[in-house]
Design a protein around this motif. Structure first.
Motif, short mmCIF file in Angstrom:
data_model
loop_
_atom_site.label_atom_id
_atom_site.label_comp_id
_atom_site.label_asym_id
_atom_site.label_seq_id
_atom_site.Cartn_x
_atom_site.Cartn_y
_atom_site.Cartn_z
N ILE A 128 -61.96 30.72 84.57
CA ILE A 128 -62.72 29.47 84.67
C ILE A 128 -63.75 29.39 83.54
CG2 ILE A 128 -64.46 28.23 86.03
CD1 ILE A 128 -61.64 27.82 87.03
N LEU A 129 -64.46 30.48 83.30
CA LEU A 129 -65.42 30.51 82.20
C LEU A 129 -64.72 30.36 80.86
CD1 LEU A 129 -67.79 33.35 83.48
CD2 LEU A 129 -68.41 30.95 83.15
N GLY A 130 -63.54 31.00 80.73
CA GLY A 130 -62.76 30.88 79.50
C GLY A 130 -62.33 29.45 79.24
N VAL A 131 -61.92 28.77 80.27
CA VAL A 131 -61.54 27.36 80.15
C VAL A 131 -62.73 26.52 79.68
CG1 VAL A 131 -60.93 25.29 81.49
CG2 VAL A 131 -59.64 27.41 81.80
N GLY A 132 -63.90 26.80 80.23
CA GLY A 132 -65.11 26.08 79.81
C GLY A 132 -65.40 26.26 78.33
N LEU A 133 -65.21 27.49 77.84
CA LEU A 133 -65.44 27.76 76.42
C LEU A 133 -64.44 27.00 75.55
CD1 LEU A 133 -66.75 29.23 74.07
CD2 LEU A 133 -65.29 31.20 74.56
N LEU A 134 -63.18 26.97 75.97
CA LEU A 134 -62.17 26.25 75.19
C LEU A 134 -62.48 24.75 75.11
CD1 LEU A 134 -59.01 28.10 76.52
CD2 LEU A 134 -59.72 27.99 74.12
N LEU A 135 -62.94 24.19 76.21
CA LEU A 135 -63.30 22.77 76.21
C LEU A 135 -64.49 22.51 75.28
CD1 LEU A 135 -62.87 21.92 80.00
CD2 LEU A 135 -61.34 21.33 78.11
N PHE A 136 -65.45 23.44 75.28
CA PHE A 136 -66.60 23.31 74.38
C PHE A 136 -66.14 23.37 72.92
CE2 PHE A 136 -69.82 25.55 71.79
CZ PHE A 136 -70.83 24.60 71.82
N SER A 137 -65.22 24.27 72.62
CA SER A 137 -64.72 24.40 71.24
C SER A 137 -64.02 23.13 70.80
CB SER A 137 -63.76 25.59 71.12
OG SER A 137 -62.52 25.31 71.74
N PHE A 138 -63.35 22.46 71.73
CA PHE A 138 -62.69 21.19 71.41
C PHE A 138 -63.74 20.15 70.98
CE2 PHE A 138 -61.48 16.93 72.87
CZ PHE A 138 -60.34 16.72 72.11
N LEU A 139 -64.82 20.07 71.72
CA LEU A 139 -65.87 19.10 71.41
C LEU A 139 -66.50 19.39 70.04
CD1 LEU A 139 -67.62 18.81 74.89
CD2 LEU A 139 -66.00 17.20 73.85
N VAL A 140 -66.70 20.68 69.75
CA VAL A 140 -67.28 21.04 68.46
C VAL A 140 -66.33 20.69 67.32
CG1 VAL A 140 -68.04 22.97 67.00
CG2 VAL A 140 -68.73 22.88 69.39
N ASN A 141 -65.03 20.93 67.52
CA ASN A 141 -64.05 20.71 66.45
C ASN A 141 -63.87 19.24 66.10
OD1 ASN A 141 -62.18 22.98 65.17
ND2 ASN A 141 -62.94 23.72 67.13
N ILE A 142 -64.08 18.35 67.06
CA ILE A 142 -63.93 16.93 66.71
C ILE A 142 -65.16 16.39 65.99
CG2 ILE A 142 -62.34 16.46 68.61
CD1 ILE A 142 -64.62 15.23 70.17
N SER A 143 -66.17 17.26 65.80
CA SER A 143 -67.40 16.81 65.14
C SER A 143 -67.31 16.91 63.62
CB SER A 143 -68.60 17.63 65.64
OG SER A 143 -68.46 18.99 65.28
N GLY A 144 -66.28 17.63 63.09
CA GLY A 144 -66.10 17.66 61.64
C GLY A 144 -66.43 18.98 60.99
N ASN A 145 -65.95 19.14 59.73
CA ASN A 145 -66.06 20.39 58.99
C ASN A 145 -67.50 20.85 58.74
OD1 ASN A 145 -63.33 20.22 58.85
ND2 ASN A 145 -63.19 20.28 56.62
#
Length: 433
Positions: A128-145
């Motif tokens: 569950i915690l791992g899933v939360g981290l993956l979702l956070f990484s998705f949000l960061v990645n759509i923010s740009g280089n």
């Protein structure tokens, strides 16, 4: 088109991406697993892994100098094998191994985070915690280089300094000796095949350098800086790994390392810092895994987008708006979520090592057979990398067949299905064109 921005990642940013992936699952999740295979000799296995990685990196540096591309490994395979089943399949195996690594990092994040709470915790909290981290990484990645490289560079610097302090304190408590605890002496009867197999896991710890090659033309002065970034990242990671493994080696017995293999660094920090050491290590582990996930998702989504544009893999929009790269970002995170929920750390690491080594050997053979003159590569170094990979993979498969046949079976089936699926896809697209 994929959302690429040429010359948008600096040399420092590229090093941050590389070390961000390496110094995450590499040391936090794999150290205990390496000790389980190699016994008291596990610190030296990281040196062996860095040597094999250095041979491997040579092919990637030569290819990057000649063909800098945001497609990275996918483009390298295309240059070596053309638009073929081998190209598409090997590139997908690389993507799969990186996605597997993301799930490894995600579960490591969950495992270490739970160490902050006293008492036993429910097993389902880790994924569950791992899933939360993956979702956070998705949000960061759509923010740009720009945000990604700044975030990963700063966080990577923090964790490198923090881990170095922890390791130095552990070594200081042990009086700067190389003498292991007495109970380590009984674990010296380890077979050579186990030592070689353990090297496969340390290679997995270093393979984050491919994150840099997958960023290719997005790096400033790529012909010069890709090779520099790879070398710097490997050297930084090796120093950190050696300091930490030395500290763990002199403060915990092998049995203690194995019993706490998913959070061995937290246990090793206690002799120097007490319970405070646990908190410090867990906080650094959280920072390390966050940067590892963000950097890896960043690289995989771009490689998959390039493969899609090269018409080497199928692609469905599923009604999603935005660019192809945004879609592959979603696919990457979704696949990692499934793996994080479905497998434990040991099996995730094993599958990642097998798929990566198969892909790596394909790269080296392609450079040796088809491109060594075009990229001005030394054939002896390239073939040396191919042979070393083959030896390590063979030993690892043999050890795992005896201890965990399921993970080997799943990995082999995935390879077979990938090759058959790509052959059918490329045949169909060829007929329709």
């Amino acid at each position: 088109m994929a959302d690429y921005k040429k010359q948008s990642i600096s040399l420092t940013g590229a090093v941050g991406l590389g070390t961000g992936v390496m110094i995450s699952a590499g040391i936090f999740a794999l150290l205990g697993q390496v000790a389980e295979l190699a016994g008291a000799g596990f610190p030296l296995i990281f040196i062996a892994g860095s040597i094999v990685t250095a041979f491997s990196a040579y092919s990637y540096v030569k290819m990057s100098q000649q063909y800098p591309s945001a497609g990275g490994i996918g483009m390298f395979l295309m240059k070596a094998y053309g638009k073929s089943t081998i190209t598409a399949s090997a590139a997908l195996l690389m993507a799969f191994s990186m996605i597997i690594n993301q799930s490894l990092v995600a579960r490591t994040f969950g495992t270490y985070t739970l160490q902050l709470f006293n008492g036993s915790q429910a097993d389902w909290l880790v994924p569950i915690l791992g899933v939360g981290l993956l979702l956070f990484s998705f949000l960061v990645n759509i923010s740009g280089n720009a945000f990604i490289q700044s975030f990963t560079s700063i966080a990577s610097l923090i964790k490198i300094i923090g881990l170095t302090v922890i390791a130095s304190a552990g070594i200081w408590v042990a009086d700067f000796t190389f003498t292991p605890p007495e109970s380590n002496e009984g674990s010296l009867t380890v077979s050579m095949e186990n030592y070689i197999a353990a090297t496969a896991l340390t290679i997995l710890a270093f393979k984050g350098f491919t994150t840099i090659t997958n960023s290719g033309s997005e790096i400033t002065k790529p012909r010069k800086n890709v090779g520099r970034a790879i070398l710097i990242s490997i050297l930084i990671s090796l120093v950190v790994y050696m300091l930490l493994s030395w500290a763990v080696f002199t403060n915990l017995s092998v049995s203690e390392i194995i019993s706490s293999k998913d959070y061995a660094l937290a246990e090793a920090a206690k002799p120097a810092f007490g319970d405070t050491g646990l908190w410090i290590t867990v906080i650094i582990a959280i920072i390390a895994t966050i940067t590892g996930i963000i950097a890896s998702v960043f690289a995989v989504s771009r490689m998959l987008a390039m493969l899609t544009e090269m018409k080497l893999i199928p692609h469905k929009h599923f009604g999603m708006p935005g660019s192809v790269q945004k879609h592959t970002l979603v696919y990457t995170v979704v696949f990692a979520l499934v793996l994080t929920i479905s497998f434990d750390l040991s099996r995730i690491a094993s599958m990642g090592a097998i798929l990566y080594l198969v892909m790596d050997m394909t790269i080296h053979w392609g450079v040796f057979k088809h491109l060594r003159k075009k990229v001005n590569a030394n054939p002896f170094i390239v073939m040396g990398a191919f042979i070393l990979d083959g030896i390590v993979l063979s030993a690892f498969l043999w050890v795992k067949i005896k201890s965990d046949l399921l993970v080997v079976t799943v990995a082999i089936l995935l390879i077979i299905v990938t090759f058959i699926g790509e052959k059918l896809f490329l045949k169909r697209t060829s007929e329709n064109s």
